[in-house]
Write an enzyme that holds these catalytic residues in place. Sequence first.
Site, mmCIF file in Angstrom:
data_model
loop_
_atom_site.group_PDB
_atom_site.id
_atom_site.type_symbol
_atom_site.label_atom_id
_atom_site.label_comp_id
_atom_site.label_asym_id
_atom_site.label_seq_id
_atom_site.Cartn_x
_atom_site.Cartn_y
_atom_site.Cartn_z
ATOM 1 C CE LYS A 22 51.465 28.806 29.149
ATOM 2 N NZ LYS A 22 52.090 27.820 27.778
ATOM 3 C CG ASN A 23 48.741 30.474 26.251
ATOM 4 O OD1 ASN A 23 50.513 30.211 26.873
ATOM 5 N ND2 ASN A 23 49.005 29.519 25.790
ATOM 6 C CB CYS A 116 57.377 21.222 19.903
ATOM 7 S SG CYS A 116 56.111 21.246 21.963
ATOM 8 N NE ARG A 121 53.680 24.280 19.460
ATOM 9 C CZ ARG A 121 53.882 24.797 20.245
ATOM 10 N NH1 ARG A 121 54.336 23.786 21.427
ATOM 11 N NH2 ARG A 121 53.088 25.420 20.914
ATOM 12 C CG ASP A 307 46.616 25.038 24.602
ATOM 13 O OD1 ASP A 307 46.854 26.045 24.989
ATOM 14 O OD2 ASP A 307 46.773 23.931 24.376
ATOM 15 N NE ARG A 399 57.510 24.826 29.745
ATOM 16 C CZ ARG A 399 57.499 24.725 28.225
ATOM 17 N NH1 ARG A 399 57.776 23.474 28.064
ATOM 18 N NH2 ARG A 399 57.857 25.572 27.467
HETATM 19 C C1 EPZ Z 1 49.662 28.324 20.628
HETATM 20 O O1 EPZ Z 1 50.747 28.096 20.841
HETATM 21 C C2 EPZ Z 1 49.681 28.736 22.461
HETATM 22 N N1 EPZ Z 1 51.307 28.514 22.959
HETATM 23 C C3 EPZ Z 1 49.254 27.027 22.273
HETATM 24 O O2 EPZ Z 1 49.295 26.655 23.921
HETATM 25 C C4 EPZ Z 1 48.514 26.558 21.560
HETATM 26 O O3 EPZ Z 1 48.765 25.321 21.974
HETATM 27 C C5 EPZ Z 1 48.086 26.790 20.086
HETATM 28 O O4 EPZ Z 1 48.928 27.935 19.906
HETATM 29 C C6 EPZ Z 1 47.145 27.054 19.871
HETATM 30 O O5 EPZ Z 1 46.103 27.602 20.260
HETATM 31 C C7 EPZ Z 1 50.901 30.214 22.842
HETATM 32 O O6 EPZ Z 1 50.080 31.037 23.103
HETATM 33 C C8 EPZ Z 1 52.866 30.799 24.209
HETATM 34 P P1 EPZ Z 1 50.039 28.252 16.645
HETATM 35 P P2 EPZ Z 1 52.399 28.170 18.590
HETATM 36 O O7 EPZ Z 1 51.386 28.819 15.689
HETATM 37 O O8 EPZ Z 1 51.387 30.187 18.370
HETATM 38 C C9 EPZ Z 1 51.289 25.635 12.395
HETATM 39 C C10 EPZ Z 1 49.506 25.031 25.973
HETATM 40 O O9 EPZ Z 1 49.693 24.825 26.225
HETATM 41 N N2 EPZ Z 1 52.191 26.270 11.703
HETATM 42 O O10 EPZ Z 1 48.939 28.957 16.389
HETATM 43 O O11 EPZ Z 1 52.477 27.479 19.053
HETATM 44 C C11 EPZ Z 1 51.552 24.732 13.820
HETATM 45 O O12 EPZ Z 1 52.508 24.098 13.651
HETATM 46 C C12 EPZ Z 1 50.692 26.375 24.372
HETATM 47 O O13 EPZ Z 1 49.625 26.737 26.703
HETATM 48 C C13 EPZ Z 1 52.903 26.480 10.959
HETATM 49 O O14 EPZ Z 1 52.606 25.466 10.273
HETATM 50 O O15 EPZ Z 1 50.168 27.686 17.446
HETATM 51 C C14 EPZ Z 1 50.138 24.771 14.489
HETATM 52 O O16 EPZ Z 1 49.910 22.824 13.557
HETATM 53 C C15 EPZ Z 1 50.734 24.430 23.518
HETATM 54 N N3 EPZ Z 1 53.533 27.120 11.098
HETATM 55 C C16 EPZ Z 1 49.424 25.151 14.012
HETATM 56 O O17 EPZ Z 1 50.338 25.942 13.224
HETATM 57 C C17 EPZ Z 1 54.206 28.302 11.622
HETATM 58 O O18 EPZ Z 1 54.947 29.137 11.274
HETATM 59 C C18 EPZ Z 1 48.902 25.722 14.813
HETATM 60 O O19 EPZ Z 1 50.305 26.766 15.622
HETATM 61 C C19 EPZ Z 1 53.447 28.218 12.475
HETATM 62 C C20 EPZ Z 1 52.376 27.630 12.963
#
Ligand code: EPZ
Length: 422
Positions: A22-23, A116, A121, A307, A399
Amino acid sequence: MDYLQIEGPTKLNGSVEIAGAKNASLPLIAMTLLADNKVCINNIPNVVDIKTLVKLLGNLGATVNIDQSSVQIDTRSLSNTKATYDIVKTMRASILVLGPLLARFGHCEVSLPGGCAIGQRPIDLHLKALEQMGAEITIEAGYVLAKAKDGLKGAHIVFDKITVTGTANIVMAAALAKGKTIITNAALEPEVVQLCEVLKNSGVSIDGIGSSELTIYGTDRRLVHIDPFDVIPDRIEAGTYLCAAAITNSEVTITNVCADHLESIISKLEQMGFSFDITSDTITIKPAKSIKSVDIVTQEYPGFPTDMQAQFLTLCTQAKGVSIIEERLFENRFMHVSELQRLGADIKLKGNSATVVGKIDLVGADVMATDLRASSALVLAALAAKGTTNVHRIYHLDRGYVELEKKLQKLGAKIKRLKEQA
Ligand code: EPZ
């Protein structure tokens, strides 16, 4: 609305095939916005989040055809660059259209994703990076308004924090930008690596793929030709089935999987006493003499994936001893704990850490899913619990998991999908 009814405890056996990731599929679908041809993507998982993003591209004016496991997308006739709240609110990964739309059209409007279940996020790192590439970004009425009328220009982006979709968004934006972009502290996730590899095969010059420093030489808004390709297997779906086998202490083989992507997961299961037979595209997990407790800290790839946190926390309820699970990526990713306590689990939460005391005999009850991975963890708990467990709000599960109950039935689980009484 549906719910799952599961009888336990149960033993599993046989093999299960893993779907496409998915990701990985989500950024690869958004990437079609950079194409000058109709793009065919194979091994796409048949899950709700994919349908949502495909629908979003359709709303933007793309021609889309989707079947069981492949999608054809033609964005040449795109007429609209506004990603509306009604879609984005259902799936925050819709933010992945921001980079490619802005790079291609020089303007777009994308609804802010909003809150979320697992955490705040924010997308500040995405926006800051695009501003460094010359974009004018304003937030109005819940929308990100982005402009770069002369196109985006290359820049040196240093991410304060590793962000998976942030890296993907900027890689796609940089692919059509003018000049060179360097991304320092880029995400190393296999899903990001595949996006870079497909773009490279499509004529975008990218160095450092698979490292934390990516260098992208933009095409200066020339669209790229993308040949058909297969999406990589879903390492989180694979990890979930390994945990299903582990929590029932069963021997199970998962097929169509890339074991390299599961190193941290397999290593934790080995520490817990399980053993493995691994081939190029299959993994067989073998029962443990006794399941041992383990400590886990979630990290960015190649560290232990957040995850998989919920699934392992659940498995630790069946391990001898005390396990400490620390969640470092998301500030609210223990919603499954109170539901597991309903099944009799002994878990104490303190800050971003959970202390799990095992081994505890779980007893079936009604539980509520709160997010995608928490819902799969509740299904795992139900496979080990004595009696009947009903898992409600399984729209979360749909999902990101392809036909989970059918796949578990094939492995011998007593599980069925039922309709909630009105
Ligand atoms: C991706 O989300 C995945 N989703 C998530 O999987 C996964 O949990 C996550 O990466 C971490 O591995 C998809 O790929 C669609 P991040 P993403 O930006 O990209 C902070 C699932 O279960 N952050 O790497 O949204 C954020 O809050 C889902 O399939 C900022 O502060 O995660 C978090 O604490 C859930 N500012 C950390 O960084 C930003 O602009 C990592 O988030 C962006 C992120």
